[in-house]
Design a protein around this motif. Structure first.
Motif, PDB file in Angstrom:
ATOM      1  N   PHE A   1      -6.114   6.054   0.705  1.00 38.70           N
ATOM      2  CA  PHE A   1      -5.513   4.918  -0.013  1.00 38.70           C
ATOM      3  C   PHE A   1      -6.367   4.514  -1.203  1.00 38.70           C
ATOM      4  O   PHE A   1      -7.571   4.767  -1.261  1.00 38.70           O
ATOM      5  CB  PHE A   1      -5.378   3.722   0.934  1.00 38.70           C
ATOM      6  CG  PHE A   1      -6.690   3.186   1.443  1.00 38.70           C
ATOM      7  CD1 PHE A   1      -7.308   2.094   0.839  1.00 38.70           C
ATOM      8  CD2 PHE A   1      -7.336   3.784   2.528  1.00 38.70           C
ATOM      9  CE1 PHE A   1      -8.519   1.614   1.306  1.00 38.70           C
ATOM     10  CE2 PHE A   1      -8.557   3.299   3.001  1.00 38.70           C
ATOM     11  CZ  PHE A   1      -9.153   2.213   2.384  1.00 38.70           C
TER      12      PHE A   1
ATOM     13  N   GLY B   1      -2.999  -0.435   5.272  1.00 41.81           N
ATOM     14  CA  GLY B   1      -1.590  -0.067   5.315  1.00 41.81           C
ATOM     15  C   GLY B   1      -0.854  -0.502   4.055  1.00 41.81           C
ATOM     16  O   GLY B   1      -0.040   0.257   3.507  1.00 41.81           O
ATOM     17  N   LEU B   2      -1.141  -1.718   3.575  1.00 36.63           N
ATOM     18  CA  LEU B   2      -0.519  -2.199   2.338  1.00 36.63           C
ATOM     19  C   LEU B   2      -0.961  -1.355   1.147  1.00 36.63           C
ATOM     20  O   LEU B   2      -0.159  -1.020   0.268  1.00 36.63           O
ATOM     21  CB  LEU B   2      -0.894  -3.669   2.107  1.00 36.63           C
ATOM     22  CG  LEU B   2      -0.339  -4.673   3.131  1.00 36.63           C
ATOM     23  CD1 LEU B   2      -0.943  -6.057   2.897  1.00 36.63           C
ATOM     24  CD2 LEU B   2       1.182  -4.735   3.061  1.00 36.63           C
ATOM     25  N   ASN B   3      -2.259  -1.005   1.133  1.00 36.26           N
ATOM     26  CA  ASN B   3      -2.768  -0.185   0.025  1.00 36.26           C
ATOM     27  C   ASN B   3      -2.180   1.227   0.039  1.00 36.26           C
ATOM     28  O   ASN B   3      -1.933   1.821  -1.017  1.00 36.26           O
ATOM     29  CB  ASN B   3      -4.297  -0.109   0.086  1.00 36.26           C
ATOM     30  CG  ASN B   3      -4.959  -1.414  -0.319  1.00 36.26           C
ATOM     31  OD1 ASN B   3      -4.359  -2.235  -0.990  1.00 36.26           O
ATOM     32  ND2 ASN B   3      -6.192  -1.611   0.107  1.00 36.26           N
ATOM     33  N   GLN B   4      -1.956   1.769   1.238  1.00 32.21           N
ATOM     34  CA  GLN B   4      -1.360   3.106   1.325  1.00 32.21           C
ATOM     35  C   GLN B   4       0.033   3.123   0.700  1.00 32.21           C
ATOM     36  O   GLN B   4       0.422   4.096   0.051  1.00 32.21           O
ATOM     37  CB  GLN B   4      -1.295   3.564   2.779  1.00 32.21           C
ATOM     38  CG  GLN B   4      -2.623   4.071   3.322  1.00 32.21           C
ATOM     39  CD  GLN B   4      -2.505   4.576   4.744  1.00 32.21           C
ATOM     40  OE1 GLN B   4      -2.024   3.877   5.630  1.00 32.21           O
ATOM     41  NE2 GLN B   4      -2.974   5.791   4.975  1.00 32.21           N
ATOM     42  N   LYS B   5       0.769   2.050   0.887  1.00 30.08           N
ATOM     43  CA  LYS B   5       2.122   1.968   0.303  1.00 30.08           C
ATOM     44  C   LYS B   5       2.063   1.969  -1.221  1.00 30.08           C
ATOM     45  O   LYS B   5       2.978   2.450  -1.894  1.00 30.08           O
ATOM     46  CB  LYS B   5       2.825   0.714   0.796  1.00 30.08           C
ATOM     47  CG  LYS B   5       3.181   0.747   2.278  1.00 30.08           C
ATOM     48  CD  LYS B   5       3.848  -0.548   2.705  1.00 30.08           C
ATOM     49  CE  LYS B   5       4.171  -0.528   4.200  1.00 30.08           C
ATOM     50  NZ  LYS B   5       4.783  -1.803   4.659  1.00 30.08           N
ATOM     51  N   ASP B   6       0.972   1.406  -1.764  1.00 30.97           N
ATOM     52  CA  ASP B   6       0.836   1.316  -3.221  1.00 30.97           C
ATOM     53  C   ASP B   6       0.126   2.509  -3.838  1.00 30.97           C
ATOM     54  O   ASP B   6       0.004   2.603  -5.059  1.00 30.97           O
ATOM     55  CB  ASP B   6       0.050   0.045  -3.594  1.00 30.97           C
ATOM     56  CG  ASP B   6       0.803  -1.223  -3.216  1.00 30.97           C
ATOM     57  OD1 ASP B   6       2.043  -1.169  -3.150  1.00 30.97           O
ATOM     58  OD2 ASP B   6       0.141  -2.254  -2.982  1.00 30.97           O
TER      59      ASP B   6
ATOM     60  N   THR C   1      -0.147   5.884  -5.313  1.00 24.70           N
ATOM     61  CA  THR C   1       0.790   6.858  -5.888  1.00 24.70           C
ATOM     62  C   THR C   1       0.152   8.210  -6.139  1.00 24.70           C
ATOM     63  O   THR C   1       0.833   9.212  -6.235  1.00 24.70           O
ATOM     64  CB  THR C   1       1.346   6.327  -7.220  1.00 24.70           C
ATOM     65  OG1 THR C   1       0.245   6.020  -8.095  1.00 24.70           O
ATOM     66  CG2 THR C   1       2.163   5.058  -6.988  1.00 24.70           C
TER      67      THR C   1
END
Length: 246
Positions: free
Chosen positions: A83, A133-138, A140
């Motif tokens: 991440f 988890g939030l950072n993994q979603k962001d 790219t």
């Protein structure tokens, strides 16, 4: 004595800038490999989440062991999390750290997320997991493939990035074709035979300009050329002696 283009046969030549100075590294082409570069991300192997000092972070000029991986050795299942980190502490984590007595004045050094902790307190692990988890979603761009020159120090592989568009690289451009097409008109050697001077014409230059390059292989891992200027009248006053080309 070999001409300059024969000397770079089997090599790739890269212009390197350090402290405003330039060298032209002549690196063995067969030692340059495609590698996975964790591009401004943190990678965590299974079981390492509580131990931030084991996390793999993006690196500077000379990466530490494990921070770059040859493509053929990379397995995404070897990493539990990949991440892009926050550049500061989220409020919920900062509050909990302060309550536990940890200093947060420097925002935990921003992108070096939690790096000063030997172990994350168990109480904070759920918060850290949620933030990751939030950072993994962001995230790219989890990984990038780059060219690396691979050599050994004390039996361990060292990876030197030779890409010209990464902040971690000192390379500004590749000039292999330029050096392969130089016409050598003179070669000079010092009595100690540790430096060679080449007088060449650059056939890739529209003006076919004449140049001088000194060559050194004192560092076997990083032989290099360095361009010199205004030497024609100085050669008789130096230790360089002219050699016969093969």
């Amino acid at each position: 004595m070999l001409s300059i283009n024969e000397l770079v046969r089997g090599k790739r030549v890269f212009k390197q800038e350090t402290d405003g100075d330039y060298k032209y590294l002549a690196l063995d082409a067969d030692k340059i490999r495609k590698c996975i570069y964790f591009d401004y991300v943190i990678a965590i192997k299974p079981g390492d989440l509580p131990y931030p000092k084991k996390w793999l972070r993006y690196f500077s000029i000379k990466p530490a062991k494990g921070q770059i991986v040859p493509v053929e050795e990379y397995n995404k299942d070897d990493y539990e999390y990949v991440f892009m980190p926050d550049f500061g502490l989220r409020d919920e984590l900062k509050k909990e750290l302060e309550e536990l007595g940890y200093a947060t004045d420097d925002s935990n050094k921003g992108e070096n997320f939690l790096s000063q902790l030997d172990e994350i307190p168990e109480k904070l692990l759920p918060i850290v997991k949620n933030i990751i988890g939030l950072n993994q979603k962001d995230t790219t761009r989890p990984i990038t493939i780059v060219d690396c020159y691979v050599y050994e120090e004390q039996g361990e592989p060292v990876y030197f990035v030779v890409e010209d568009d990464l902040e971690v690289s000192t390379i500004s451009e590749e000039l292999t074709i330029k050096f392969q097409n130089m016409m050598t008109h003179g070669v000079y050697e010092t009595p100690t035979k540790d430096k060679y001077l080449y007088k060449v014409n650059d056939t890739t230059d529209r003006y076919k300009s004449e140049s001088w390059y000194v060559y050194s292989d004192n560092d076997a891992n990083f032989p290099y050329f360095k361009e010199l200027f205004n030497l024609e009248d100085l050669i008789p006053y130096t230790a360089f002696k002219e050699l016969q080309l093969k």
